[in-house]
Design an enzyme around this catalytic site. Sequence first.
Site, PDB file in Angstrom:
ATOM      1  N   GLU A 311       0.811  -1.211   0.000  1.00 49.35           N
ATOM      2  CA  GLU A 311       0.000   0.000   0.000  1.00 49.35           C
ATOM      3  C   GLU A 311       0.853   1.273   0.000  1.00 49.35           C
ATOM      4  O   GLU A 311       0.824   2.046   0.956  1.00 49.35           O
ATOM      5  CB  GLU A 311      -0.935  -0.004   1.211  1.00 49.35           C
ATOM      6  CG  GLU A 311      -1.915  -1.165   1.229  1.00 49.35           C
ATOM      7  CD  GLU A 311      -2.633  -1.324   2.558  1.00 49.35           C
ATOM      8  OE1 GLU A 311      -2.374  -0.516   3.479  1.00 49.35           O
ATOM      9  OE2 GLU A 311      -3.439  -2.256   2.691  1.00 49.35           O
ATOM     10  N   PRO A 312       1.608   1.540  -1.049  1.00 47.74           N
ATOM     11  CA  PRO A 312       2.337   2.815  -1.093  1.00 47.74           C
ATOM     12  C   PRO A 312       1.379   3.978  -1.336  1.00 47.74           C
ATOM     13  O   PRO A 312       0.464   3.887  -2.149  1.00 47.74           O
ATOM     14  CB  PRO A 312       3.291   2.627  -2.284  1.00 47.74           C
ATOM     15  CG  PRO A 312       2.565   1.662  -3.179  1.00 47.74           C
ATOM     16  CD  PRO A 312       1.824   0.727  -2.259  1.00 47.74           C
ATOM     17  N   ARG A 314       2.419   7.786   0.114  1.00 48.22           N
ATOM     18  CA  ARG A 314       3.397   8.876   0.097  1.00 48.22           C
ATOM     19  C   ARG A 314       4.444   8.660  -0.991  1.00 48.22           C
ATOM     20  O   ARG A 314       4.841   9.608  -1.685  1.00 48.22           O
ATOM     21  CB  ARG A 314       4.087   8.947   1.470  1.00 48.22           C
ATOM     22  CG  ARG A 314       5.121  10.050   1.610  1.00 48.22           C
ATOM     23  CD  ARG A 314       6.069   9.773   2.771  1.00 48.22           C
ATOM     24  NE  ARG A 314       5.370   9.352   3.967  1.00 48.22           N
ATOM     25  CZ  ARG A 314       5.105  10.150   4.988  1.00 48.22           C
ATOM     26  NH1 ARG A 314       5.455  11.414   4.937  1.00 48.22           N
ATOM     27  NH2 ARG A 314       4.489   9.691   6.058  1.00 48.22           N
ATOM     28  N   CYS A 386      -2.276  32.514  13.466  1.00 51.66           N
ATOM     29  CA  CYS A 386      -2.030  33.104  14.777  1.00 51.66           C
ATOM     30  C   CYS A 386      -1.486  32.047  15.738  1.00 51.66           C
ATOM     31  O   CYS A 386      -2.100  31.713  16.753  1.00 51.66           O
ATOM     32  CB  CYS A 386      -3.332  33.710  15.301  1.00 51.66           C
ATOM     33  SG  CYS A 386      -3.081  34.786  16.725  1.00 51.66           S
ATOM     34  N   TYR A 416      -0.233  14.166   2.276  1.00 50.57           N
ATOM     35  CA  TYR A 416      -0.792  14.666   3.529  1.00 50.57           C
ATOM     36  C   TYR A 416      -0.937  16.185   3.597  1.00 50.57           C
ATOM     37  O   TYR A 416      -1.555  16.695   4.532  1.00 50.57           O
ATOM     38  CB  TYR A 416      -0.008  14.143   4.741  1.00 50.57           C
ATOM     39  CG  TYR A 416       0.025  12.645   4.757  1.00 50.57           C
ATOM     40  CD1 TYR A 416      -1.106  11.918   5.099  1.00 50.57           C
ATOM     41  CD2 TYR A 416       1.160  11.950   4.363  1.00 50.57           C
ATOM     42  CE1 TYR A 416      -1.105  10.537   5.070  1.00 50.57           C
ATOM     43  CE2 TYR A 416       1.164  10.555   4.328  1.00 50.57           C
ATOM     44  CZ  TYR A 416       0.038   9.862   4.687  1.00 50.57           C
ATOM     45  OH  TYR A 416       0.033   8.496   4.648  1.00 50.57           O
TER      46      TYR A 416
END
Length: 458
Positions: A311-312, A314, A386, A416
Amino acid sequence: MTVASPLGSPWPAHAVRGADGAVRVAGVDVRDLASAQGTPAYVLDEADFRARARAWRTALAGAFAGIGAETDVYYAGKAFLSVAVARWAHEEGLRVDTATGGELAVALRAGVPGADIGLHGNNKSDAEIARALDAGVGRLIVDSLGEVDRVVAAVRARGDGAPPAPVMVRVTTGVHAGGHEYISTAHEDQKFGLSVAAPATGGDSPAMTALTAVLDHPELRLLGIHSHIGSQILDPAGFAVAARSVLGLRADLAARTGYLVPEVDLGGGFGIAYLPGEVPLDPERVAKDLAAAVDEACATLGTPVPRLSFEPGRAVVGPTTLTLYTVGTVKPVTTEDGRTRLYVAVDGGMSDNIRPALYGAHYHAALVGRPGAGRTVLARVVGKHCESGDIVVHEVQLPADVAPGDLLAVAATGAYGRSMASTYNHVPRPPVVAVRDGSTRVLVRRETEDDLLALDLG
């Protein structure tokens, strides 16, 4: 003729800097893109994505064919998922792994057949389980003993004649791998999976208990055992250790029940380069090492080699994307050790890339709209939110003449960045713009203030 030089890792494969100092990605000038789409914007190199998907598929298939095993590669949609990206992954021969009902909806909207989709999740709702069954997903990854009963109930609710639900059981092997404790997902004290370790008081391990429970229910069809040891892993040795543990559990289950599960999933988490000089995991090297480890373990156990899945996420999408910003405030700050650091504020920040604040992740940045001065200075790229922790790039050398209005890009934000983006401080989320062969296409449009206000019922 304009002479262009590739930016190289960690930038997208087709990112080049021209003689005019401006960067072009897949033939698209970032200045034109910023003018047309605004900033911030995620810029995704489509051909790079497709090439990386093919590289993982072909490397794993080739290496495991050498030991007589078939493979499936699932694109881990949690890294980044849109309708177009799910479609690209499937067109390149990958299946799609989803972790929520929302991700499942995107994959289905993309036209990915249910049989080529997997559904993960440590806390699936009954509605998500039912929707997965309605869609005919190829596998449900069961994450707890209680979930076994809930999937059984969902199948029964479909009435007599409903086919059994295809399930895998996610286990934790005790292998701790990854760039941060929060993304290392196979040590015992965490929320995912069922431990392969037997309790100190004796009896079966939680993993064995779940596996035998699945076999006890005719409403379920046990496809295999699933393991995922973490994210951003740069040493493949951990995968081999986990594989031996899972294959041992498979053999133990067969010895006890006579059922040898046909498939083992070794997850993903393959690391990428975020900074110049870092070396990502090479698909061919990883595939060969894993195939050798699986072959050796099965020979030792006296069991045939199973079908393997991976499951690649990234590793496919991460390097393909940069985030394009416009520089605002620039000010020098004296550090505690007496150095001067230039704080370069951009028009995004932790709302479009939370990983530096959440994990202490490090990124690389560069001016991309013009050539900079020959001299560089120590800089920190920060956002507009902020929060003092609103840091995009902790340390980077930038041209000393960086100024408001400059275009600045941060590399390797495909994984991500958009998936974990928020509207903190009511900052709308950026668009995702695909580039290929000199043309652009908006995959996910920019969020607007009207979008934010539409949710507020007053």
